[in-house]
Design a protein around this motif. Structure first.
Motif, short mmCIF file in Angstrom:
data_model
loop_
_atom_site.label_atom_id
_atom_site.label_comp_id
_atom_site.label_asym_id
_atom_site.label_seq_id
_atom_site.Cartn_x
_atom_site.Cartn_y
_atom_site.Cartn_z
N LEU A 29 9.37 -6.34 -40.95
CA LEU A 29 9.36 -5.88 -42.35
C LEU A 29 10.44 -6.61 -43.14
O LEU A 29 10.22 -7.01 -44.29
CB LEU A 29 9.58 -4.36 -42.42
CG LEU A 29 8.47 -3.47 -41.85
CD1 LEU A 29 8.89 -2.01 -41.86
CD2 LEU A 29 7.18 -3.65 -42.63
N ASP A 30 11.60 -6.81 -42.54
CA ASP A 30 12.70 -7.48 -43.25
C ASP A 30 12.44 -8.98 -43.37
O ASP A 30 12.96 -9.62 -44.29
CB ASP A 30 14.03 -7.19 -42.54
CG ASP A 30 15.25 -7.41 -43.44
OD1 ASP A 30 15.14 -7.17 -44.66
OD2 ASP A 30 16.30 -7.82 -42.92
N GLN A 31 11.64 -9.53 -42.47
CA GLN A 31 11.27 -10.95 -42.62
C GLN A 31 10.40 -11.15 -43.86
O GLN A 31 10.48 -12.17 -44.52
CB GLN A 31 10.52 -11.45 -41.37
CG GLN A 31 11.48 -11.91 -40.28
CD GLN A 31 10.82 -12.03 -38.91
OE1 GLN A 31 9.69 -11.58 -38.72
NE2 GLN A 31 11.53 -12.60 -37.97
N GLY A 34 13.15 -9.68 -46.90
CA GLY A 34 14.62 -9.78 -46.79
C GLY A 34 14.98 -10.98 -45.96
O GLY A 34 14.36 -12.04 -46.08
N ASP A 35 15.96 -10.80 -45.06
CA ASP A 35 16.42 -11.92 -44.25
C ASP A 35 16.14 -11.72 -42.76
O ASP A 35 16.65 -12.47 -41.92
CB ASP A 35 17.92 -12.17 -44.49
CG ASP A 35 18.73 -10.93 -44.19
OD1 ASP A 35 18.13 -9.87 -43.89
OD2 ASP A 35 19.97 -10.98 -44.26
N GLY A 36 15.36 -10.70 -42.44
CA GLY A 36 14.90 -10.55 -41.05
C GLY A 36 15.91 -10.01 -40.07
O GLY A 36 15.71 -10.13 -38.86
N ASP A 37 16.98 -9.37 -40.58
CA ASP A 37 17.99 -8.88 -39.62
C ASP A 37 18.01 -7.36 -39.47
O ASP A 37 18.82 -6.84 -38.71
CB ASP A 37 19.39 -9.38 -40.00
CG ASP A 37 19.85 -8.86 -41.36
OD1 ASP A 37 19.02 -8.23 -42.07
OD2 ASP A 37 21.02 -9.07 -41.71
N HIS A 38 17.17 -6.65 -40.19
CA HIS A 38 17.31 -5.18 -40.19
C HIS A 38 17.10 -4.57 -38.79
O HIS A 38 17.83 -3.64 -38.41
CB HIS A 38 16.37 -4.53 -41.21
CG HIS A 38 16.67 -3.08 -41.43
ND1 HIS A 38 17.92 -2.62 -41.80
CD2 HIS A 38 15.89 -1.97 -41.32
CE1 HIS A 38 17.88 -1.30 -41.89
NE2 HIS A 38 16.67 -0.88 -41.61
N GLY A 39 16.13 -5.10 -38.04
CA GLY A 39 15.91 -4.58 -36.68
C GLY A 39 17.13 -4.81 -35.80
O GLY A 39 17.61 -3.89 -35.13
N GLY A 172 19.18 -4.40 -53.54
CA GLY A 172 19.24 -5.08 -52.24
C GLY A 172 18.61 -6.47 -52.32
O GLY A 172 18.21 -6.94 -53.38
N ARG A 173 18.54 -7.11 -51.15
CA ARG A 173 18.03 -8.48 -51.05
C ARG A 173 16.61 -8.63 -51.58
O ARG A 173 16.26 -9.67 -52.15
CB ARG A 173 17.97 -8.84 -49.57
CG ARG A 173 18.89 -9.92 -49.17
CD ARG A 173 18.83 -10.08 -47.66
NE ARG A 173 20.15 -9.94 -47.09
CZ ARG A 173 21.08 -10.86 -47.18
NH1 ARG A 173 20.84 -12.00 -47.81
NH2 ARG A 173 22.26 -10.66 -46.64
N ALA A 174 15.76 -7.62 -51.33
CA ALA A 174 14.35 -7.71 -51.73
C ALA A 174 14.20 -7.86 -53.24
O ALA A 174 13.20 -8.39 -53.72
CB ALA A 174 13.59 -6.47 -51.24
#
Ligand code: ADP
Ligand code: MG
Length: 207
Positions: A29-31, A34-39, A172-174
Motif C-alpha cells: 500500500l505504501d509503495q 508513499g515510499d514503501g516503508d510502512h510495513g 503526509g507523503r501521499a
C-alpha cells in the motif's frame, strides 16, 4: 482486573503478530502512494515491543501502554512512528490520570486520537490513519457497553480503511501525489485497522 499481566501480554502478542504478518500488505500500500516503508516500519516497532514484552506486561496498565508508545516512537520511524507513539503514550497517560478500563475506554481512546491529530496537525478526511481512528472513536462513544462492541469496532475499522481509497491525500507523503493518491487505500489507515482487528479479536476470545 480487566488488564491482568497475562491478558495484556496476550493482547500485545496478538496485535504485534498481526501487524508483523501484515507487513507485506502495508508495504505494498505504501509503495502505491508513499515510499514503501510502512510495513517494515511497523514490523520493526512491534518486534521491539515483543522483545520487551515481559517487562512491559509486568507494569501497571497505564505504564505498559505508555511504554509501548515510547518504544514505537523510538523504533518505527517515518511519519507513523511519532503518530502511533503519541496514540499509545496519550492513552497510557489518560490511564495514569485515573481513567479506567473498560468503563472509560472511549475517553482513553479519545486522548490517543487527539494526540495523533495534534502531532500530525491533521483530522479525519485527509486520507490518514485518522480516517480509521476517528470513526472507531465515534462507535466507542455511541455504543459503549454493548456486548458486541468488539465486533462493531472491527466492522467499522475495516470499512473505514476501505473508504480512504477514493479520498485525496492532503497530509503526509501521499499528499505530494495530489490526485494520483486517489484510488489507493492509505497504508496507515490499513495498519490502524489491522491493529484494532487484532485487539478486538483477542478481546472477544477472552474467557
Ligand atoms: P512515511 O510517510 O514517513 O514514510 P510511514 O510510511 O510509516 O511513514 O507512514 C505513513 C502513514 O502515516 C500514512 O499512510 C498516514 O496514515 C500516516 N500519516 C502521515 N502523515 C500523517 C499526519 N500528518 N497525520 C496523520 N497520519 C499521518
Ligand atoms: Mg512510508
Amino acid at each position: 482486573m480487566f488488564l491482568k499481566p497475562e491478558v495484556l501480554k496476550a493482547l500485545i502478542t496478538a496485535a504485534a503478530a498481526q501487524v508483523i504478518a501484515s507487513a507485506p500488505e502495508l508495504t505494498a500500500l505504501d509503495q502505491a502512494i508513499g515510499d514503501g516503508d510502512h510495513g517494515a516500519n511497523m514490523k520493526r516497532g512491534f518486534e521491539a515491543i515483543l522483545a520487551k514484552l515481559d517487562a512491559i506486561a509486568a507494569e501497571a496498565p497505564g505504564e505498559a501502554v505508555k511504554a509501548m508508545g515510547k518504544t514505537l516512537v523510538m523504533t518505527v520511524g517515518g511519519a507513523s512512528g511519532p503518530l502511533y507513539g503519541s496514540l499509545f503514550m496519550a492513552m497510557g497517560e489518560a490511564m495514569l490520570r485515573g481513567k479506567r478500563l473498560p468503563e472509560d475506554l472511549a475517553e482513553i481512546f479519545a486522548s490517543g486520537v487527539e494526540a495523533v491529530s495534534a502531532r500530525g496537525r491533521s483530522r479525519a478526511g485527509e486520507k490518514t490513519m485518522l480516517d480509521v481512528l476517528v470513526p472507531v472513536l465515534e462507535i466507542l462513544r455511541a455504543e459503549a457497553g454493548r456486548p458486541d462492541l468488539a465486533q462493531r469496532v472491527r466492522a467499522v475499522a475495516s470499512a473505514a480503511a476501505e473508504r480512504t481509497a477514493p479520498m485525496l491525500a492532503t497530509k503526509g507523503r501521499a499528499a505530494f501525489l495530489g490526485a494520483r493518491s486517489i484510488g489507493h487505500i492509505d497504508p496507515g489507515a490499513r495498519s490502524s485497522s489491522v491493529l484494532l482487528h487484532a485487539i478486538c479479536t483477542s478481546l472477544e476470545a477472552l474467557p
